[in-house]
Design an enzyme around this catalytic site. Structure first.
Site, mmCIF file in Angstrom:
data_model
loop_
_atom_site.group_PDB
_atom_site.id
_atom_site.type_symbol
_atom_site.label_atom_id
_atom_site.label_comp_id
_atom_site.label_asym_id
_atom_site.label_seq_id
_atom_site.Cartn_x
_atom_site.Cartn_y
_atom_site.Cartn_z
ATOM 1 N N CYS A 1 -12.340 54.247 -86.668
ATOM 2 C CA CYS A 1 -10.691 53.781 -87.153
ATOM 3 C C CYS A 1 -10.108 53.013 -86.132
ATOM 4 O O CYS A 1 -9.632 51.746 -86.370
ATOM 5 C CB CYS A 1 -9.904 54.798 -87.382
ATOM 6 S SG CYS A 1 -9.700 56.261 -86.270
ATOM 7 N N ASP B 1 -3.879 51.299 -92.769
ATOM 8 C CA ASP B 1 -4.649 52.480 -92.480
ATOM 9 C C ASP B 1 -5.891 52.104 -92.688
ATOM 10 O O ASP B 1 -6.481 51.909 -93.988
ATOM 11 C CB ASP B 1 -4.040 53.595 -93.421
ATOM 12 C CG ASP B 1 -4.903 55.035 -93.092
ATOM 13 O OD1 ASP B 1 -5.649 54.836 -92.326
ATOM 14 O OD2 ASP B 1 -4.426 55.863 -93.758
ATOM 15 N N HIS C 1 -8.366 54.554 -92.830
ATOM 16 C CA HIS C 1 -9.058 55.467 -93.245
ATOM 17 C C HIS C 1 -9.307 55.526 -94.796
ATOM 18 O O HIS C 1 -9.068 56.575 -95.308
ATOM 19 C CB HIS C 1 -8.291 56.742 -92.807
ATOM 20 C CG HIS C 1 -8.024 57.015 -91.447
ATOM 21 N ND1 HIS C 1 -7.032 56.389 -90.669
ATOM 22 C CD2 HIS C 1 -8.904 57.525 -90.445
ATOM 23 C CE1 HIS C 1 -7.124 56.675 -89.591
ATOM 24 N NE2 HIS C 1 -8.169 57.361 -89.216
#
Length: 396
Positions: free
Chosen positions: A77, A276, A278
């Site tokens: 990430c 993000d 993820h």
């Protein structure tokens, strides 16, 4: 390995959402140096956010290093966030901050070329393969989570092999940005005044008056790794941190929570707005047309937000200065907005500190191959010195 990654993917896809929908308020939203009145420009705001390149976990790419993982779910990430910050710098470099992406519209050729720098292939200069392999030289095993400072060091070293974008990457140390060192790195002199199209040499070995404009300037990616507290962010830094997103040179910030990285692009009140990584998507390659289907590289959902006080104190700010005047303006803004604080977020000094080792602009090491393909194995990283990784991310 694949079964472990599948387990990670299932967990990540049901990750709890943060605040998403923007509230009904008269407040201004700041995104990478641009302000948007939320009540009157909400659609323009969302368009500005969705135009940012969005890099997420991917699966089913060729194994890293030939035998390594074929997905970065669960560990990549911060690398993806670093890719997003760097991609924004390249967009500003070639297309400008005001350029906007429109879905299913033909894009400039520079946009496609930028996107292809980040595809999950070992021959793409800023791929997950290249970043993970270069991370080995920073003491990180492939598949190990990176912190913001480590990613900054990896970007600095990979940029040396990227001739098309030709960026000067400066990563500050000891919370200090040195104007003299940046000018040495970015100011270039033509080889022969009669040949304006000739190659350029850096003026790094020359003693120059930094108040005199350069004859030419190498576009600057400036990354400032910081630790804004011990276990949590110190509230005294909040306003200065937010001011950085207002600067026209802003590339946002890398950070998040322990082992969960986000790319912060702006703020509303005391809430940070972030992209993000993820989400796990399938690897996308270049099509027969020579283009990349870019639909999965832009986040079309409402962006997420989190309280700035929930941010882990280990962060890295990013700024892009295409021309010398942009850097000079950034210095003025820092002196006005950052250095006025009693407890400064970072320092900006004119001269190289006398107790530091001499500044030597980074240079591409001598290798037998050129370009992104040079990192075929971790044995080829011995020409790079290990950068000390000061960040100590809190646990739990």
């Amino acid at each position: 390995m694949e079964s472990v990654m599948s387990k990670y993917e299932n967990q990540i896809l049901i990750f709890p959402d943060y605040l998403e929908e923007f509230p009904d308020t008269d407040e201004l939203v700041w995104i990478l140096g641009k302000q948007h009145p939320l009540k009157t420009e909400k659609s323009k705001l969302l368009s500005d956010i969705s135009a940012r390149l969005w890099f997420t976990y991917r699966r089913k790419f060729s194994p890293i290093g030939g035998t390594g993982p074929s997905s970065d779910a669960g560990w990549g990430c911060m690398l993806r966030c670093g890719q997003m910050m760097l991609a924004q710098a390249l967009i500003c470099r070639h297309l400008g901050r005001d350029w906007n992406w429109e879905r299913q519209k033909e894009q400039p050729k520079e946009y496609q070329r930028i996107l292809q720098c980040f595809l999950d292939r070992k021959d793409c200069c800023y791929s997950i393969h290249q970043m993970a392999q270069m991370g080995v030289g920073e003491g990180k095993s492939i598949g190990e989570w990176f912190g913001p400072n480590t990613v900054a060091q990896v970007i600095k070293k990979l940029a040396l092999f990227d001739e098309w974008n030709s960026l000067a990457v400066y990563v500050s140390m000891d919370n200090t940005v040195v104007i003299e060192d940046i000018k040495k790195m970015c100011c270039v002199l033509p080889v022969g005044a009669a040949d304006p199209a000739g190659d350029f040499l850096t003026a790094s070995n020359q003693s120059r008056d930094t108040s005199v404009p350069c004859s030419a300037w190498k576009p600057l990616l400036l990354i400032v790794p910081l630790r804004l507290g011990i276990n949590q962010i110190n509230p005294v830094y909040v306003e200065a941190f937010k001011e950085c997103f207002k600067m026209p040179q802003s590339l946002g910030a890398l950070g998040g929570k322990p082992n969960n990285a986000y790319y912060f692009i702006g703020f509303l009140g005391d809430e940070l707005i972030f992209l993000d990584p993820h989400t796990t998507q399938t690897f996308v390659d270049i099509e027969e047309s020579g283009l990349v289907d870019d639909q999965t590289f832009h986040c079309l959902q409402s962006p997420q937000r989190m309280s700035i006080l929930n941010l882990d104190p280990s962060v890295a700010l990013g700024f892009f200065c295409k021309e010398e005047k942009d850097f000079d303006n950034w210095c003025s803004l820092v002196q006005k907005e950052i250095l006025k604080e009693n407890l400064r977020m970072f320092e900006l000094v004119q001269k190289h500190p006398s107790h530091w080792p001499p500044f030597v602009p980074p240079a591409k090491p001598e290798v037998t191959t050129t370009g992104a393909e040079f990192i075929e194995s971790t044995e080829q990283l011995e020409d790079f010195e290990l950068e000390e990784d000061f960040e100590i991310l809190s646990v739990g």
